[in-house]
Design a protein around this motif. Structure first.
Motif, PDB file in Angstrom:
ATOM      1  N   LYS A 123       1.808  11.185   2.652  1.00 26.85           N
ATOM      2  CA  LYS A 123       0.314  11.195   2.673  1.00 26.85           C
ATOM      3  C   LYS A 123      -0.345  10.370   3.674  1.00 26.85           C
ATOM      4  O   LYS A 123       0.418   9.397   3.867  1.00 26.85           O
ATOM      5  CB  LYS A 123       0.023  10.667   0.895  1.00 26.85           C
ATOM      6  N   ASP A 124      -1.501  10.494   3.821  1.00 27.05           N
ATOM      7  CA  ASP A 124      -2.211   9.479   4.586  1.00 27.05           C
ATOM      8  C   ASP A 124      -2.679   8.417   3.864  1.00 27.05           C
ATOM      9  O   ASP A 124      -3.566   8.399   2.995  1.00 27.05           O
ATOM     10  CB  ASP A 124      -3.391  10.294   5.371  1.00 27.05           C
ATOM     11  N   CYS A 125      -2.358   7.022   4.229  1.00 30.79           N
ATOM     12  CA  CYS A 125      -2.523   6.044   3.686  1.00 30.79           C
ATOM     13  C   CYS A 125      -4.098   5.715   3.674  1.00 30.79           C
ATOM     14  O   CYS A 125      -4.864   4.881   2.693  1.00 30.79           O
ATOM     15  CB  CYS A 125      -1.887   4.592   4.052  1.00 30.79           C
ATOM     16  N   GLU A 155      -5.714   7.721   1.027  1.00 31.24           N
ATOM     17  CA  GLU A 155      -5.550   7.285  -0.214  1.00 31.24           C
ATOM     18  C   GLU A 155      -6.144   5.882  -0.895  1.00 31.24           C
ATOM     19  O   GLU A 155      -6.673   5.574  -1.672  1.00 31.24           O
ATOM     20  CB  GLU A 155      -3.729   7.035  -0.380  1.00 31.24           C
ATOM     21  N   THR A 181       0.779  -1.251  -0.010  1.00 31.89           N
ATOM     22  CA  THR A 181      -0.010   0.018  -0.015  1.00 31.89           C
ATOM     23  C   THR A 181       0.596   1.186  -0.042  1.00 31.89           C
ATOM     24  O   THR A 181       0.663   2.107  -0.781  1.00 31.89           O
ATOM     25  CB  THR A 181      -1.085   0.062   1.216  1.00 31.89           C
ATOM     26  N   GLN A 182       1.915   1.395   0.767  1.00 33.83           N
ATOM     27  CA  GLN A 182       2.669   2.581   0.816  1.00 33.83           C
ATOM     28  C   GLN A 182       3.517   2.823  -0.197  1.00 33.83           C
ATOM     29  O   GLN A 182       3.599   3.857  -0.667  1.00 33.83           O
ATOM     30  CB  GLN A 182       3.487   2.401   2.302  1.00 33.83           C
ATOM     31  N   TYR A 242       7.469   9.365   2.164  1.00 32.11           N
ATOM     32  CA  TYR A 242       6.095   9.896   1.878  1.00 32.11           C
ATOM     33  C   TYR A 242       5.317  10.554   2.893  1.00 32.11           C
ATOM     34  O   TYR A 242       5.657  10.144   3.883  1.00 32.11           O
ATOM     35  CB  TYR A 242       5.189   8.622   1.312  1.00 32.11           C
ATOM     36  N   ASP A 292     -10.056   6.552  -0.952  1.00 30.96           N
ATOM     37  CA  ASP A 292     -10.179   7.156  -2.343  1.00 30.96           C
ATOM     38  C   ASP A 292     -10.029   6.105  -3.414  1.00 30.96           C
ATOM     39  O   ASP A 292     -10.743   6.115  -4.517  1.00 30.96           O
ATOM     40  CB  ASP A 292      -9.084   8.229  -2.600  1.00 30.96           C
ATOM     41  N   PHE A 293      -9.204   5.272  -3.401  1.00 26.76           N
ATOM     42  CA  PHE A 293      -8.771   4.393  -4.239  1.00 26.76           C
ATOM     43  C   PHE A 293      -9.962   3.281  -4.449  1.00 26.76           C
ATOM     44  O   PHE A 293     -10.481   3.058  -5.407  1.00 26.76           O
ATOM     45  CB  PHE A 293      -7.595   3.635  -4.044  1.00 26.76           C
ATOM     46  N   LEU A 303       0.780   3.348  -3.463  1.00 27.08           N
ATOM     47  CA  LEU A 303       0.072   4.541  -3.416  1.00 27.08           C
ATOM     48  C   LEU A 303       0.834   5.658  -2.882  1.00 27.08           C
ATOM     49  O   LEU A 303       0.262   6.845  -2.693  1.00 27.08           O
ATOM     50  CB  LEU A 303      -1.365   4.361  -2.281  1.00 27.08           C
ATOM     51  N   GLU A 304       2.008   5.567  -2.555  1.00 22.40           N
ATOM     52  CA  GLU A 304       3.210   6.589  -2.218  1.00 22.40           C
ATOM     53  C   GLU A 304       2.513   7.330  -0.753  1.00 22.40           C
ATOM     54  O   GLU A 304       2.271   8.519  -1.039  1.00 22.40           O
ATOM     55  CB  GLU A 304       2.997   7.445  -3.217  1.00 22.40           C
ATOM     56  N   CYS A 305       2.280   6.647   0.200  1.00 18.37           N
ATOM     57  CA  CYS A 305       1.663   7.239   1.408  1.00 18.37           C
ATOM     58  C   CYS A 305       2.649   6.723   2.457  1.00 18.37           C
ATOM     59  O   CYS A 305       3.220   5.469   2.466  1.00 18.37           O
ATOM     60  CB  CYS A 305       0.441   6.923   1.742  1.00 18.37           C
TER      61      CYS A 305
END
Length: 251
Positions: A208-210, A213, A147-148, A206, A216-217, A151-153
């Motif tokens: 961003k909040d996983c 992300e 995931t990280q 990264y 939203d995905f 999704l770059e989080c």
């Protein structure tokens, strides 16, 4: 005589309507398979992270129905060439069953969208505590790392932290009892840059909040699957109508 000519013209029109309908259904079936396979192959890590099988099960249903829909459309094109009632009846039954299953798949996709907020955050917080970098094949560890990186989080926001990556201080494996310095997973690191993963020197990770992300995905993909399914349902209705009309025109 005029009545026979009119009947012949009407049947030709109905045949072409059925051919066009099934061509659209064939294209729709291929699109359904594409969307389902893409969801299953590219982002299957969400199943372990969410602990909710409805999302990927819906993708599996969409994929299977897409395949069967394509085959049914080919059969429908064959049926359009024949003045045999049993063939048209068989096609009607097949396409109606697929229409029903696809409608259920569309409903499931939208139901999942409503479930996400209710279950996902609690499951992700729980999984943070079970993350173990020493065992990368562990489903939870693998899901978080995938995931990280994809999704770059990094981590997730909760009332207890100021930035998303601070959630990792609550992982026993990354923050052993009694230790002041803790770390974030290496999957938080931005590729190609020197990365600092320890809490006293966090750099090039990264931010961003996983949770946001992933949410939203999966909501976006659920909406896509549901939208495509509904569109194909509407096209299938054309196939059903043209099949019934052609069936009734056969003496």
């Amino acid at each position: 005589m005029g009545s026979q000519v009119l009947c012949g013209v009407s049947r030709v029109f109905l045949r072409w309507s059925m051919r066009v309908s099934n061509l659209l259904i064939l294209i729709g079936g291929i699109i359904l398979m594409g969307v389902g396979i893409w969801t299953l192959e590219s982002k299957s890590f969400t199943e372990d992270l969410l602990r909710n099988t409805l999302y990927l099960n819906t993708a599996r249903v969409i994929t299977a129905v897409g395949c069967l829909t394509s085959l049914a459309a080919l059969f429908g094109m064959y049926a359009a060439q024949k003045d045999v009632k049993v063939i048209h009846l068989t096609y009607f039954v097949l396409i109606s069953i697929l229409l029903l299953v696809l409608s259920i798949g569309a409903v499931l996709a939208y139901v999942f969208r409503e479930q996400v907020d209710l279950t996902m955050k609690a499951e992700m917080i729980s999984d943070v505590r079970h993350y173990d970098p020493v065992n990368p094949s562990n489903p939870v560890t693998w899901a978080w790392d995938a995931t990280q990186s994809q999704l770059e989080c990094c981590g997730m926001m909760t009332p207890q932290v100021n930035v998303s990556w601070e959630i990792w201080r609550y992982s026993p494996a990354l923050h052993p009892a009694g230790e002041e310095v803790w770390s974030v997973p290496t999957s938080c690191c931005i590729p190609g840059q020197l990365c600092g993963i320890f809490s006293d020197n966090i750099t090039n990770i990264y931010t961003k909040d996983c949770y946001i992300e992933v949410k939203d995905f999966v909501i976006g993909h659920s909406a896509l699957m549901g939208g495509v399914a509904i569109a194909i349902v509407c096209i299938k209705l054309l196939g059903v109508v043209s099949s019934i009309a052609l069936f009734k025109s056969i003496v």
